[in-house]
Design an enzyme around this catalytic site. Structure first.
Site, mmCIF file in Angstrom:
data_model
loop_
_atom_site.group_PDB
_atom_site.id
_atom_site.type_symbol
_atom_site.label_atom_id
_atom_site.label_comp_id
_atom_site.label_asym_id
_atom_site.label_seq_id
_atom_site.Cartn_x
_atom_site.Cartn_y
_atom_site.Cartn_z
ATOM 1 N N GLY A 14 85.420 74.221 23.892
ATOM 2 C CA GLY A 14 84.955 75.327 23.044
ATOM 3 C C GLY A 14 84.010 74.821 21.968
ATOM 4 O O GLY A 14 84.265 73.786 21.369
ATOM 5 N N ARG A 75 83.056 73.655 30.420
ATOM 6 C CA ARG A 75 84.391 73.276 30.887
ATOM 7 C C ARG A 75 84.174 72.726 32.288
ATOM 8 O O ARG A 75 83.437 73.307 33.079
ATOM 9 C CB ARG A 75 85.317 74.494 30.850
ATOM 10 C CG ARG A 75 85.508 74.982 29.411
ATOM 11 C CD ARG A 75 86.819 75.674 29.170
ATOM 12 N NE ARG A 75 87.270 75.498 27.789
ATOM 13 C CZ ARG A 75 86.955 76.317 26.765
ATOM 14 N NH1 ARG A 75 86.198 77.365 26.963
ATOM 15 N NH2 ARG A 75 87.415 76.075 25.558
ATOM 16 N N ASP A 106 91.362 69.613 21.870
ATOM 17 C CA ASP A 106 92.487 69.013 22.553
ATOM 18 C C ASP A 106 92.171 68.580 23.999
ATOM 19 O O ASP A 106 92.462 67.448 24.403
ATOM 20 C CB ASP A 106 93.533 70.145 22.500
ATOM 21 C CG ASP A 106 94.781 69.836 23.187
ATOM 22 O OD1 ASP A 106 95.448 68.930 22.721
ATOM 23 O OD2 ASP A 106 95.079 70.516 24.175
ATOM 24 N N GLY A 107 91.534 69.468 24.763
ATOM 25 C CA GLY A 107 91.192 69.163 26.157
ATOM 26 C C GLY A 107 90.198 68.022 26.258
ATOM 27 O O GLY A 107 90.351 67.101 27.068
ATOM 28 N N THR A 129 86.886 71.687 16.748
ATOM 29 C CA THR A 129 87.528 72.924 17.216
ATOM 30 C C THR A 129 87.812 73.820 16.027
ATOM 31 O O THR A 129 88.250 73.334 14.978
ATOM 32 C CB THR A 129 88.835 72.638 17.982
ATOM 33 O OG1 THR A 129 89.560 73.873 18.102
ATOM 34 C CG2 THR A 129 89.738 71.638 17.296
ATOM 35 N N ASP A 131 90.172 75.779 15.906
ATOM 36 C CA ASP A 131 91.621 76.064 15.874
ATOM 37 C C ASP A 131 92.421 75.193 14.903
ATOM 38 O O ASP A 131 93.546 75.530 14.555
ATOM 39 C CB ASP A 131 92.230 75.878 17.275
ATOM 40 C CG ASP A 131 91.561 76.763 18.313
ATOM 41 O OD1 ASP A 131 90.979 77.786 17.912
ATOM 42 O OD2 ASP A 131 91.619 76.431 19.510
ATOM 43 N N ASP A 133 93.980 72.520 15.497
ATOM 44 C CA ASP A 133 95.280 72.190 16.090
ATOM 45 C C ASP A 133 95.422 70.734 16.517
ATOM 46 O O ASP A 133 96.212 70.420 17.385
ATOM 47 C CB ASP A 133 95.553 73.121 17.291
ATOM 48 C CG ASP A 133 94.473 73.024 18.361
ATOM 49 O OD1 ASP A 133 93.428 72.369 18.109
ATOM 50 O OD2 ASP A 133 94.659 73.613 19.434
ATOM 51 N N GLY A 174 92.784 80.677 17.767
ATOM 52 C CA GLY A 174 93.692 79.624 17.321
ATOM 53 C C GLY A 174 94.518 79.035 18.456
ATOM 54 O O GLY A 174 95.307 78.140 18.247
ATOM 55 N N ARG A 175 94.323 79.596 19.665
ATOM 56 C CA ARG A 175 95.149 79.199 20.811
ATOM 57 C C ARG A 175 96.622 79.295 20.425
ATOM 58 O O ARG A 175 97.061 80.340 20.002
ATOM 59 C CB ARG A 175 94.771 77.797 21.282
ATOM 60 C CG ARG A 175 93.467 77.829 22.068
ATOM 61 C CD ARG A 175 93.506 76.899 23.229
ATOM 62 N NE ARG A 175 93.212 75.556 22.800
ATOM 63 C CZ ARG A 175 92.614 74.667 23.547
ATOM 64 N NH1 ARG A 175 92.245 74.961 24.775
ATOM 65 N NH2 ARG A 175 92.377 73.471 23.108
ATOM 66 N N LYS A 215 105.056 100.319 2.292
ATOM 67 C CA LYS A 215 105.818 101.291 1.507
ATOM 68 C C LYS A 215 104.977 101.864 0.376
ATOM 69 O O LYS A 215 104.909 103.046 0.167
ATOM 70 C CB LYS A 215 107.057 100.594 0.929
ATOM 71 C CG LYS A 215 108.327 101.094 1.575
ATOM 72 C CD LYS A 215 109.532 100.504 0.903
ATOM 73 C CE LYS A 215 110.677 100.424 1.891
ATOM 74 N NZ LYS A 215 111.560 99.321 1.648
HETATM 75 P P1 ADP Z 1 88.724 71.870 24.209
HETATM 76 O O1 ADP Z 1 88.164 70.489 24.190
HETATM 77 O O2 ADP Z 1 87.992 72.802 23.311
HETATM 78 O O3 ADP Z 1 90.221 71.882 24.028
HETATM 79 P P2 ADP Z 1 89.122 72.363 27.097
HETATM 80 O O4 ADP Z 1 90.599 72.414 27.015
HETATM 81 O O5 ADP Z 1 88.435 73.384 27.930
HETATM 82 O O6 ADP Z 1 88.432 72.486 25.655
HETATM 83 O O7 ADP Z 1 88.694 70.922 27.621
HETATM 84 C C1 ADP Z 1 87.342 70.570 27.757
HETATM 85 C C2 ADP Z 1 87.158 69.733 28.990
HETATM 86 O O8 ADP Z 1 87.851 68.489 28.855
HETATM 87 C C3 ADP Z 1 87.675 70.312 30.290
HETATM 88 O O9 ADP Z 1 86.808 71.249 30.865
HETATM 89 C C4 ADP Z 1 87.792 69.061 31.159
HETATM 90 O O10 ADP Z 1 86.529 68.677 31.654
HETATM 91 C C5 ADP Z 1 88.253 68.011 30.129
HETATM 92 N N1 ADP Z 1 89.711 67.884 30.193
HETATM 93 C C6 ADP Z 1 90.648 68.656 29.604
HETATM 94 N N2 ADP Z 1 91.898 68.248 29.905
HETATM 95 C C7 ADP Z 1 91.757 67.181 30.735
HETATM 96 C C8 ADP Z 1 92.658 66.314 31.418
HETATM 97 N N3 ADP Z 1 93.981 66.452 31.305
HETATM 98 N N4 ADP Z 1 92.130 65.328 32.183
HETATM 99 C C9 ADP Z 1 90.811 65.160 32.295
HETATM 100 N N5 ADP Z 1 89.896 65.953 31.685
HETATM 101 C C10 ADP Z 1 90.347 66.944 30.905
#
Ligand code: ADP
Length: 326
Positions: A14, A75, A106-107, A129, A131, A133, A174-175, A215
């Site tokens: 994001g 993504r 996080d991802g 992010t 969020d 988080d 905020g997920r 109220k």
């Molecule tokens: P954010 O980084 O905002 O949390 P995402 O959760 O969509 O966004 O993660 C972004 C990208 O990071 C994903 O599209 C993927 O390419 C990579 N990613 C996320 N989780 C994993 C994972 N467990 N293993 C490998 N790549 C990951």
């Protein structure tokens, strides 16, 4: 002389306001320290497809004030597979990239962690992010701007809400974290916040209504975190219609406008400090860490800690919200 001669830089997941300020700071600090910078477009996707361009100082001119990310983001499911990551590594070798700086949530950091475990390449992450988080940093890049956007929107909704006698549920992002909802409620003088951290423990809606929301007021605004755990603003409103039919309920979902806009001063400064710190970390032979800020000081947080999803919300704030909105 650092063994790192060339860094690859990407934004992923994001987007968040302040990512451009981070891109600028990483690029300029790396060049200042004699490194070459390669901009990787569309996050891990561009690493796999080889959408990689050398970045000079001018590439990052005039971007500190812009929302979004000039490197684009995506993504990428393929990066979640070993085959995808192998292709990514082949491009790293081909482009002679010695270290990676990844900006995202996080991802993005989870992906960075796995990649760094599989291949012998130093990776440093920046928390980008809205969020907020990620564990180990007081704030993330983009959070402050999003909070200000929420506050401005709620102020506007308040004008119309108080012209009628209504109960407004405003859904914010905020997920599974309630930072935006809780602090957005404090900043805008909302009556309550429904957040996932508390939803798992008690029924915040019935408590709120039983404690006498509305109220003595002619309008009430409740911020709801978007999470499945809370049910979101729509879910909460449906419940009110069924369980408390006397209320005239309205729902507003703020949606993607929370991600946009020019970053606040705080986000620009934080992104700039963290971007410079990412290069310092690489020069100090750090690897597989996220840059964080704790009590105004830069810290290095191992990826494994940052993504463990354990960042606690300050529960005292709920009490402050309850008292000040009574
Ligand atoms: P954010 O980084 O905002 O949390 P995402 O959760 O969509 O966004 O993660 C972004 C990208 O990071 C994903 O599209 C993927 O390419 C990579 N990613 C996320 N989780 C994993 C994972 N467990 N293993 C490998 N790549 C990951």
């Amino acid at each position: 002389m650092s063994p790192i001669k060339c860094i690859g830089l990407l934004t992923s997941g994001g987007d968040a306001p302040g990512m451009n300020a981070a891109i600028r700071a990483v690029t300029r600090s790396a060049i200042y320290n004699g490194m070459t910078v390669k901009g990787i477009y569309r996050g891990y996707k561009g690493l796999i497809t080889g959408e990689i361009v050398e970045f000079k100082t001018q590439n990052v001119s005039n971007i500190i004030q812009r929302g979004g990310t000039i490197l684009k983001t995506a993504r990428c499911m393929e990066f979640k597979t070993p085959e995808g990551r192998k292709l990514a590594y082949e491009n790293i070798v081909k482009e002679q990239i010695d270290a990676l700086v990844t900006i995202g949530g996080d991802g993005t950091l989870s992906g960075a962690r796995i990649f760094a475990q599989e291949y012998n390449i130093p990776v440093v992450g920046l928390p980008g992010t809205i969020d907020n988080d990620l564990f180990g940093t007081d704030v993330t890049i983009g959070y402050d701007t999003a909070l200000n956007t929420i506050m401005e929107c709620v102020d506007k909704i308040r004008d119309t809400a108080s012209a009628h006698e209504r109960l407004f549920f405003i859904e914010v992002m905020g997920r599974d974290a309630g930072f935006l909802a809780l602090n957005g409620a404090l900043a805008s003088g909302a009556e309550a916040a429904i957040i996932p951290e508390i939803s798992t423990e008690k029924d915040q809606l019935s408590e709120m209504i039983e404690q006498g929301i509305r109220k003595s007021k002619n309008s009430s605004i409740v911020l709801v975190a978007e999470s499945e755990i809370t049910g979101g603003a729509m879910g909460i409103a449906e419940r009110v219609k069924k369980e408390y039919p006397d209320f005239d309920v309205r729902v507003t979902i703020l949606g993607h406008l929370q991600r946009g806009g020019s970053p606040s001063a705080q986000d620009r400064i934080m992104a700039t400090r963290m971007g410079a710190a990412a290069i310092d970390a690489l020069l100090e032979d750090q690897r597989n860490v996220m840059i964080g800020i704790q009590n105004e000081q830069i810290v290095y947080v191992p990826f494994s800690k940052a993504i463990r999803n354990e960042k606690a919300i300050n529960r005292d704030l709920l009490n402050v919200l309850r008292i000040t909105s009574s």
